[in-house]
Design an enzyme around this catalytic site. Structure first.
Site, PDB file in Angstrom:
ATOM      1  N   HIS A  17       1.640   5.895   3.056  1.00 12.18           N
ATOM      2  CA  HIS A  17       0.262   5.368   2.939  1.00 12.18           C
ATOM      3  C   HIS A  17       0.298   4.133   2.059  1.00 12.18           C
ATOM      4  CE1 HIS A  17      -4.265   6.438   2.180  1.00 12.18           C
ATOM      5  NE2 HIS A  17      -4.068   5.127   2.184  1.00 12.18           N
ATOM      6  N   HIS A  19      -1.056   0.011   2.323  1.00 11.89           N
ATOM      7  CA  HIS A  19      -1.688  -1.118   3.032  1.00 11.89           C
ATOM      8  C   HIS A  19      -0.949  -2.382   2.606  1.00 11.89           C
ATOM      9  CE1 HIS A  19      -5.263   1.352   4.080  1.00 11.89           C
ATOM     10  NE2 HIS A  19      -4.896   1.997   2.984  1.00 11.89           N
ATOM     11  N   HIS A 197      -7.988   7.577   7.618  1.00 14.49           N
ATOM     12  CA  HIS A 197      -8.486   7.878   6.279  1.00 14.49           C
ATOM     13  C   HIS A 197      -9.689   8.814   6.447  1.00 14.49           C
ATOM     14  CE1 HIS A 197      -6.065   4.504   5.081  1.00 14.49           C
ATOM     15  NE2 HIS A 197      -6.536   4.447   3.850  1.00 14.49           N
ATOM     16  N   GLU A 200     -11.692  10.834   1.521  1.00 13.38           N
ATOM     17  CA  GLU A 200     -11.399  10.089   0.288  1.00 13.38           C
ATOM     18  C   GLU A 200     -12.695  10.085  -0.535  1.00 13.38           C
ATOM     19  OE1 GLU A 200     -10.625   5.886   0.886  1.00 13.38           O
ATOM     20  OE2 GLU A 200      -9.746   5.641  -1.107  1.00 13.38           O
ATOM     21  N   ASP A 278      -0.904   3.512  -1.752  1.00 17.79           N
ATOM     22  CA  ASP A 278      -2.135   2.931  -1.186  1.00 17.79           C
ATOM     23  C   ASP A 278      -2.167   1.394  -1.299  1.00 17.79           C
ATOM     24  OD1 ASP A 278      -4.506   3.165   0.206  1.00 17.79           O
ATOM     25  OD2 ASP A 278      -5.686   3.948  -1.455  1.00 17.79           O
ATOM     26  N   ASP A 279      -2.612   0.885  -2.438  1.00 20.47           N
ATOM     27  CA  ASP A 279      -2.704  -0.572  -2.652  1.00 20.47           C
ATOM     28  C   ASP A 279      -2.122  -0.881  -4.037  1.00 20.47           C
ATOM     29  OD1 ASP A 279      -4.520  -1.348  -0.272  1.00 20.47           O
ATOM     30  OD2 ASP A 279      -5.590   0.321  -1.213  1.00 20.47           O
TER      31      ASP A 279
HETATM   32  N1  ADE Z   1      -8.176  -0.134   2.639  1.00 23.38           N
HETATM   33  C1  ADE Z   1      -7.242  -0.345   1.707  1.00 23.38           C
HETATM   34  N2  ADE Z   1      -7.203   0.679   0.850  1.00 23.38           N
HETATM   35  C2  ADE Z   1      -8.134   1.575   1.275  1.00 23.38           C
HETATM   36  C3  ADE Z   1      -8.556   2.844   0.828  1.00 23.38           C
HETATM   37  N3  ADE Z   1      -8.042   3.431  -0.248  1.00 23.38           N
HETATM   38  N4  ADE Z   1      -9.541   3.458   1.503  1.00 23.38           N
HETATM   39  C4  ADE Z   1     -10.085   2.887   2.577  1.00 23.38           C
HETATM   40  N5  ADE Z   1      -9.719   1.702   3.033  1.00 23.38           N
HETATM   41  C5  ADE Z   1      -8.741   1.037   2.397  1.00 23.38           C
HETATM   42 ZN    ZN Z   2      -5.554   3.717   2.121  1.00 27.08          ZN
END
Ligand code: ADE
Ligand code: ZN
Length: 334
Positions: A17, A19, A197, A200, A278-279
């Site tokens: 996971h 991005h 997703h 969350e 994630d990011d």
């Molecule tokens: N795009 C990038 N990170 C995300 C996240 N945690 N939830 C939804 N969309 C995303």
């Molecule tokens: Zn994500």
């Protein structure tokens, strides 16, 4: 060094996971902004750091989409992806399944081919030079409409050699998975694997919909599943993977602090939990940091850590032989 931290660092790991736009570090953002003459709302790295103080998912997304505007040329997507692959090497990630958001770029008139080719070429280089395997998953932005998702899916049809699956991301609440049921049906018919997703920020109903209407093989995040006993039992009985992102969840105020995170509870209940970043450029850490900080906050044992890492390989889209090979390597490490 603490023994368990040492183990985390040396374990071969898979990330499921991630991005790629979320791996855009401020230094690269500044360089590309200058090169491509894009105005960004920060003067220096200090200003970036204070801007990365999010209240919720939407407040993060607003900043994240703004950051992605510096990505213009195929080379920019290559550089971004290559920078993440170097981080993989540092973190001993041997396999990465990477999301990208085509609409974030095509809506700015960036050519779909530049995006996918830049990413793919960096991944090919990483396979050769760093011995890291990878897969690409294309996400639809759920705040946009079905028509735009169909258009995006159609653009991917000539790239099936590069894109193995489709996902769903962006603003969750108010954008139910069912909105994309027909798009996912076509994606499946075309041979794409599906993920989404869900859970969350959204309630368990979103996870049910992702399973029932989008036929997903994994749930990205999914941390709100425990609010629904039947759903939790289904996820456990069918071993449906959850790609959990602990530092992301703290940064976006899904949990107040890491010691309140439910990942240990889910693991103890027998759910197939995996840990991911994630990011990472926005949330303060790559995969090892996510594992180490979770270990400390939740007092995870060596067995918990190995279970999480094995779960990632089991849940990956590698073939069964490759999965076995990595899991054997993990099992002999201590
Ligand atoms: N795009 C990038 N990170 C995300 C996240 N945690 N939830 C939804 N969309 C995303
Ligand atoms: Zn994500």
């Amino acid at each position: 060094m603490n023994k368990i931290v040492e183990l985390i660092k040396k374990l071969p790991k898979a990330e499921l996971h991630l991005h790629i736009e979320g791996a855009l570090e401020p230094e690269l953002m500044f360089r590309l902004a200058k090169e491509n003459q894009i105005i960004i709302p920060y003067k220096n790295v200090n200003e970036v750091e204070s801007a990365y103080d999010f209240q919720n998912l939407q407040s993060f997304l607003d900043i994240y989409y703004r950051g992605a505007e510096v990505l213009i040329k195929k080379q920019d997507f290559f550089d971004l992806t290559w920078s993440y692959m170097l981080r993989c090497k540092e973190n001993n990630i041997v396999h990465a399944e990477i999301f990208f958001d085509p609409q974030t770029h095509t809506n700015r008139k960036i050519d779909f081919n530049s995006v996918i080719d830049g990413i793919y070429e960096a991944l090919e280089k990483a396979k050769k030079e760093l011995k890291i395997s990878s897969r690409i998953i294309m996400c639809f932005l759920r705040h946009l409409d079905e028509e735009s998702a169909f258009e995006t899916l159609n653009q991917a049809l000539t790239h099936k050699d590069k894109v193995i699956g489709v996902g769903l991301d962006s603003s969750e609440v108010g954008n139910l998975p069912i909105k994309f049921k027909r798009v996912y049906e076509k994606a499946i018919k075309e041979g794409f694997i599906t993920v989404a997703h869900a859970g969350e920020e959204g309630p368990p109903e979103y996870i049910w919909q992702a399973l029932n209407f989008l036929k997903v093989k994994r749930i990205d995040h999914g941390v709100r599943c425990l609010e629904d006993k039947k759903l939790t039992e289904k996820l456990r009985d069918e071993q449906i993977p959850l790609t959990v992102c602990p530092l992301s969840n703290i940064k976006l105020n899904i949990f107040e602090k890491l010691s309140n995170h439910n990942l240990k509870k889910m693991l103890d209940m027998g759910l197939r939990v995996t840990i991911n970043s994630d990011d990472p450029a926005y949330f303060g850490g790559y995969l090892n940091t996510n594992l180490i900080e979770s270990q400390i906050a939740l007092d995870l044992t060596k067995e918990d850590i190995k279970k999480l890492v094995v779960n990632s390989f089991k849940s990956s889209f590698l073939n069964e032989d490759e999965k076995k090979r990595w899991i054997n390597e993990i099992n002999i490490l201590n």
